[in-house]
Design a protein around this motif. Structure first.
Motif, PDB file in Angstrom:
ATOM      1  N   ILE A 146      12.202  89.176  74.641  1.00 28.10           N
ATOM      2  CA  ILE A 146      13.020  89.717  75.251  1.00 28.10           C
ATOM      3  C   ILE A 146      13.415  88.966  76.602  1.00 28.10           C
ATOM      4  CG2 ILE A 146      13.882  91.727  76.395  1.00 28.10           C
ATOM      5  CD1 ILE A 146      11.761  93.236  74.579  1.00 28.10           C
ATOM      6  N   LYS A 147      12.524  88.519  77.145  1.00 33.30           N
ATOM      7  CA  LYS A 147      12.979  87.754  78.441  1.00 33.30           C
ATOM      8  C   LYS A 147      13.623  86.386  78.155  1.00 33.30           C
ATOM      9  CE  LYS A 147      10.946  86.608  83.004  1.00 33.30           C
ATOM     10  NZ  LYS A 147       9.542  86.738  83.804  1.00 33.30           N
ATOM     11  N   ALA A 148      13.089  85.821  77.131  1.00 32.05           N
ATOM     12  CA  ALA A 148      13.649  84.513  76.786  1.00 32.05           C
ATOM     13  C   ALA A 148      15.067  84.465  76.280  1.00 32.05           C
ATOM     14  CB  ALA A 148      12.663  83.908  75.455  1.00 32.05           C
ATOM     15  N   PHE A 149      15.333  85.747  75.630  1.00 31.06           N
ATOM     16  CA  PHE A 149      16.795  85.906  75.230  1.00 31.06           C
ATOM     17  C   PHE A 149      17.677  86.205  76.355  1.00 31.06           C
ATOM     18  CE2 PHE A 149      15.552  87.211  70.575  1.00 31.06           C
ATOM     19  CZ  PHE A 149      16.151  86.010  70.364  1.00 31.06           C
ATOM     20  N   GLN A 150      17.208  86.951  77.394  1.00 36.71           N
ATOM     21  CA  GLN A 150      17.862  87.346  78.674  1.00 36.71           C
ATOM     22  C   GLN A 150      18.135  85.952  79.549  1.00 36.71           C
ATOM     23  OE1 GLN A 150      15.243  90.163  80.068  1.00 36.71           O
ATOM     24  NE2 GLN A 150      16.472  91.956  79.254  1.00 36.71           N
ATOM     25  N   GLU A 151      17.084  85.222  79.731  1.00 36.56           N
ATOM     26  CA  GLU A 151      16.993  84.083  80.584  1.00 36.56           C
ATOM     27  C   GLU A 151      17.650  82.891  79.784  1.00 36.56           C
ATOM     28  OE1 GLU A 151      13.417  83.598  82.377  1.00 36.56           O
ATOM     29  OE2 GLU A 151      13.507  85.593  83.584  1.00 36.56           O
ATOM     30  N   ILE A 152      17.421  82.502  78.754  1.00 35.29           N
ATOM     31  CA  ILE A 152      17.921  81.040  78.142  1.00 35.29           C
ATOM     32  C   ILE A 152      18.754  81.225  76.842  1.00 35.29           C
ATOM     33  CG2 ILE A 152      15.832  79.902  79.105  1.00 35.29           C
ATOM     34  CD1 ILE A 152      14.779  79.795  76.368  1.00 35.29           C
ATOM     35  N   GLY A 153      18.879  82.653  76.176  1.00 30.67           N
ATOM     36  CA  GLY A 153      19.598  82.879  75.320  1.00 30.67           C
ATOM     37  C   GLY A 153      19.127  82.539  73.692  1.00 30.67           C
ATOM     38  N   LYS A 154      18.051  82.267  73.729  1.00 28.00           N
ATOM     39  CA  LYS A 154      17.522  81.511  72.565  1.00 28.00           C
ATOM     40  C   LYS A 154      15.812  81.435  72.431  1.00 28.00           C
ATOM     41  CE  LYS A 154      18.285  76.873  74.231  1.00 28.00           C
ATOM     42  NZ  LYS A 154      18.987  75.599  73.961  1.00 28.00           N
ATOM     43  N   LYS A 164      19.418  81.321  68.150  1.00 25.45           N
ATOM     44  CA  LYS A 164      20.382  81.446  69.260  1.00 25.45           C
ATOM     45  C   LYS A 164      20.787  82.779  69.390  1.00 25.45           C
ATOM     46  CE  LYS A 164      24.551  79.650  71.626  1.00 25.45           C
ATOM     47  NZ  LYS A 164      25.795  79.675  71.193  1.00 25.45           N
ATOM     48  N   LEU A 165      20.885  83.606  70.403  1.00 30.02           N
ATOM     49  CA  LEU A 165      21.245  84.981  70.695  1.00 30.02           C
ATOM     50  C   LEU A 165      22.727  85.072  70.332  1.00 30.02           C
ATOM     51  CD1 LEU A 165      20.707  87.812  71.478  1.00 30.02           C
ATOM     52  CD2 LEU A 165      21.413  87.185  73.861  1.00 30.02           C
ATOM     53  N   ASP A 166      23.155  86.009  69.454  1.00 28.92           N
ATOM     54  CA  ASP A 166      24.540  86.110  69.023  1.00 28.92           C
ATOM     55  C   ASP A 166      24.702  87.520  69.473  1.00 28.92           C
ATOM     56  OD1 ASP A 166      26.917  85.519  67.525  1.00 28.92           O
ATOM     57  OD2 ASP A 166      26.259  87.012  66.288  1.00 28.92           O
ATOM     58  N   ALA A 167      24.040  88.456  69.671  1.00 32.22           N
ATOM     59  CA  ALA A 167      24.188  90.035  70.151  1.00 32.22           C
ATOM     60  C   ALA A 167      23.078  90.720  70.512  1.00 32.22           C
ATOM     61  CB  ALA A 167      25.276  90.719  69.176  1.00 32.22           C
ATOM     62  N   GLN A 212       9.883  70.568  69.574  1.00 30.92           N
ATOM     63  CA  GLN A 212       9.463  71.088  70.731  1.00 30.92           C
ATOM     64  C   GLN A 212      10.025  72.686  71.161  1.00 30.92           C
ATOM     65  OE1 GLN A 212       9.610  68.819  74.567  1.00 30.92           O
ATOM     66  NE2 GLN A 212       8.350  70.185  75.509  1.00 30.92           N
ATOM     67  N   ARG A 213       9.141  73.473  71.116  1.00 31.00           N
ATOM     68  CA  ARG A 213       9.785  74.962  71.385  1.00 31.00           C
ATOM     69  C   ARG A 213      10.542  75.103  72.667  1.00 31.00           C
ATOM     70  NH1 ARG A 213       6.928  78.273  68.011  1.00 31.00           N
ATOM     71  NH2 ARG A 213       8.091  80.017  68.855  1.00 31.00           N
ATOM     72  N   VAL A 214      11.750  75.667  72.623  1.00 31.97           N
ATOM     73  CA  VAL A 214      12.691  75.996  73.665  1.00 31.97           C
ATOM     74  C   VAL A 214      12.130  77.399  74.417  1.00 31.97           C
ATOM     75  CG1 VAL A 214      14.685  75.270  72.386  1.00 31.97           C
ATOM     76  CG2 VAL A 214      14.237  77.772  72.345  1.00 31.97           C
ATOM     77  N   ASP A 215      11.249  78.018  73.936  1.00 32.94           N
ATOM     78  CA  ASP A 215      10.645  79.298  74.303  1.00 32.94           C
ATOM     79  C   ASP A 215       9.165  79.123  75.113  1.00 32.94           C
ATOM     80  OD1 ASP A 215       9.312  79.264  72.238  1.00 32.94           O
ATOM     81  OD2 ASP A 215       9.817  81.139  71.501  1.00 32.94           O
ATOM     82  N   LYS A 216       8.806  77.846  75.124  1.00 29.30           N
ATOM     83  CA  LYS A 216       7.393  77.831  75.556  1.00 29.30           C
ATOM     84  C   LYS A 216       6.894  78.428  76.823  1.00 29.30           C
ATOM     85  CE  LYS A 216       8.219  73.029  77.745  1.00 29.30           C
ATOM     86  NZ  LYS A 216       9.458  73.279  78.223  1.00 29.30           N
ATOM     87  N   ASP A 217       7.765  78.544  77.929  1.00 28.99           N
ATOM     88  CA  ASP A 217       7.399  79.114  78.962  1.00 28.99           C
ATOM     89  C   ASP A 217       7.244  80.847  78.977  1.00 28.99           C
ATOM     90  OD1 ASP A 217       7.693  76.783  80.248  1.00 28.99           O
ATOM     91  OD2 ASP A 217       9.670  77.049  81.010  1.00 28.99           O
ATOM     92  N   TYR A 218       7.554  81.268  77.903  1.00 26.51           N
ATOM     93  CA  TYR A 218       7.449  82.788  77.535  1.00 26.51           C
ATOM     94  C   TYR A 218       6.249  83.183  76.772  1.00 26.51           C
ATOM     95  CZ  TYR A 218      12.139  82.425  79.571  1.00 26.51           C
ATOM     96  OH  TYR A 218      12.847  81.771  80.309  1.00 26.51           O
TER      97      TYR A 218
END
Length: 137
Positions: free
Chosen positions: A25-33, A92-95, A72-78
């Motif tokens: 949830i936080k990953a989508f909110q902050e980086i959109g993917k 990638k978040l669409d909606a 390499q994972r785009v969401d590694k910090d989450y």
């Protein structure tokens, strides 16, 4: 017989995002993917609905496969637990679902959602359920 690695038509998937492992949830909110590793063969352009559990217990996001074979994972910090460094897809978040209860577990079960262990494998074959989900985005 020759194998054809391309699909004529993009598919629609349902996946389970476990909140105890990664804060999707936080990953989508902050980086959109997010990154998603799986053994199933997704293709760029496939639509992927994300069911978030165990606390949310509902579909929250519609994404599109933007990349595959990512090292390499785009969401590694989450990640909250051991980081999964497997080759992955980038979703990638669409909606983001804006309704109230139409996509919670109780409603989804009325349209063919099985829950339980069936969530462990991404699903693209439950046509009734996927059609129901699509109309809320």
């Amino acid at each position: 017989m020759a194998m054809n690695n391309t699909y004529q038509k993009n598919r629609t998937w349902l996946i389970y995002a476990n909140e105890t492992i990664c804060d999707h949830i936080k990953a989508f909110q902050e980086i959109g993917k997010i990154s998603w590793s799986t053994h199933v063969k997704m293709q760029i352009g496939d639509v992927v609905y994300v069911y978030v559990g165990p606390t949310q217990r509902r579909i929250m996001f519609r994404t599109v496969v933007a990349e595959k074979g990512v090292k390499q994972r785009v969401d590694k910090d989450y990640w909250k637990e051991n980081l999964d460094n497997k080759e992955s897809y980038t979703l990638k978040l669409d909606a983001t679902y804006q309704g109230s209860d139409e996509l919670n577990e109780e409603q989804l079960c009325k349209h063919g959602f099985k829950g339980g262990r069936s969530l462990l494998t991404p699903n693209c074959n439950n046509v009734e359920l996927l059609e129901y989900i699509q109309k809320w985005f």
